[in-house]
Design a protein around this motif. Structure first.
Motif, short mmCIF file in Angstrom:
data_model
loop_
_atom_site.label_atom_id
_atom_site.label_comp_id
_atom_site.label_asym_id
_atom_site.label_seq_id
_atom_site.Cartn_x
_atom_site.Cartn_y
_atom_site.Cartn_z
N ALA A 61 2.63 10.49 -1.81
CA ALA A 61 2.17 9.21 -2.34
C ALA A 61 1.11 8.63 -1.41
O ALA A 61 1.13 8.85 -0.19
CB ALA A 61 3.34 8.24 -2.46
N HIS A 62 0.20 7.88 -1.98
CA HIS A 62 -0.78 7.13 -1.19
C HIS A 62 -0.02 6.10 -0.34
O HIS A 62 0.95 5.50 -0.81
CB HIS A 62 -1.73 6.36 -2.10
CG HIS A 62 -2.43 7.17 -3.13
ND1 HIS A 62 -1.80 7.69 -4.24
CD2 HIS A 62 -3.74 7.53 -3.23
CE1 HIS A 62 -2.68 8.33 -4.98
NE2 HIS A 62 -3.86 8.26 -4.39
N GLY A 63 -0.49 5.88 0.87
CA GLY A 63 0.12 4.82 1.68
C GLY A 63 0.05 3.48 0.98
O GLY A 63 1.01 2.71 0.96
N PHE A 64 -1.11 3.20 0.37
CA PHE A 64 -1.26 1.91 -0.31
C PHE A 64 -0.41 1.82 -1.57
O PHE A 64 -0.04 0.72 -1.99
CB PHE A 64 -2.72 1.61 -0.62
CG PHE A 64 -3.52 1.22 0.61
CD1 PHE A 64 -3.01 0.34 1.54
CD2 PHE A 64 -4.78 1.75 0.83
CE1 PHE A 64 -3.72 -0.02 2.67
CE2 PHE A 64 -5.51 1.40 1.95
CZ PHE A 64 -4.98 0.52 2.88
N LEU A 65 -0.06 2.95 -2.18
CA LEU A 65 0.90 2.93 -3.28
C LEU A 65 2.25 2.45 -2.76
O LEU A 65 2.89 1.56 -3.34
CB LEU A 65 1.04 4.32 -3.93
CG LEU A 65 2.24 4.52 -4.86
CD1 LEU A 65 2.25 3.51 -6.00
CD2 LEU A 65 2.26 5.93 -5.42
N THR A 66 2.68 3.02 -1.66
CA THR A 66 3.95 2.61 -1.05
C THR A 66 3.96 1.11 -0.78
O THR A 66 4.90 0.41 -1.13
CB THR A 66 4.18 3.41 0.25
OG1 THR A 66 4.14 4.80 -0.05
CG2 THR A 66 5.52 3.06 0.88
N LEU A 67 2.88 0.61 -0.20
CA LEU A 67 2.77 -0.81 0.10
C LEU A 67 2.75 -1.66 -1.17
O LEU A 67 3.34 -2.73 -1.23
CB LEU A 67 1.51 -1.07 0.92
CG LEU A 67 1.28 -2.48 1.41
CD1 LEU A 67 2.39 -2.93 2.34
CD2 LEU A 67 -0.07 -2.57 2.11
N SER A 68 2.09 -1.16 -2.21
CA SER A 68 1.96 -1.94 -3.45
C SER A 68 3.28 -2.09 -4.20
O SER A 68 3.35 -2.86 -5.15
CB SER A 68 0.91 -1.31 -4.37
OG SER A 68 1.42 -0.14 -4.99
#
Length: 151
Positions: A61-68
């Motif tokens: 997963a994208h890091g920013f996906l995790t954050l989102s």
């Protein structure tokens, strides 16, 4: 899910865990949709065949996906019944410590770091969000989220 009646009920909980979310599956479809939404189609995320021989052995997963995922995690972790609105104010100290492999499960733990009063009986909350990967010994992401909540 933990439930609080008012914003004021959180004030004495500074330094404590105020909720833990449900588990959420991270499948390839979610990763692909995030790639489409952001334009980040790097092969480590979206090319399953190539990712097999990459550094993680599978798409991640994208890091920013995790954050989102902060909103969905918070929806299942805690509620403030007499708060009708919340506004994102920013983030502090975002760190991605471990990749999130496709088809894994995540959940988040929320620790209240500070509570500050706002005009209109609102409160600014600084909350540490620690995202756990099922079966892992350390979090995949830790971030401080600043929200402004109002009755």
């Amino acid at each position: 899910m933990k439930s609080y009646e008012t914003l004021e009920d959180l004030k004495p909980l500074v330094g404590q865990n105020i909720g833990t979310s449900d588990w959420l599956s991270i499948d390839q479809q979610r990763i692909n949709k995030f790639a489409d939404a952001t334009g980040d189609h790097q092969w480590i995320h979206v090319d399953a065949e190539r990712a097999k021989s990459g550094p993680f052995g599978t798409p991640i997963a994208h890091g920013f996906l995790t954050l989102s995922l902060l909103p969905i995690f918070s929806q299942t972790a805690f509620q403030i019944r007499k708060s009708t609105m919340g506004v994102n104010y920013g983030l502090n100290k975002v760190r991605f410590m471990k990749p999130v492999p496709v088809n894994s499960r995540l959940r988040a733990h929320f620790k209240l770091l500070s509570w500050e009063p706002l005009e209109g009986n609102g409160a600014q909350l600084l909350v540490e969000m620690s995202i756990e990967l099922e079966g892992a010994s350390k979090p995949v992401c830790v971030a401080e989220s600043i929200t402004r909540r109002y009755p």
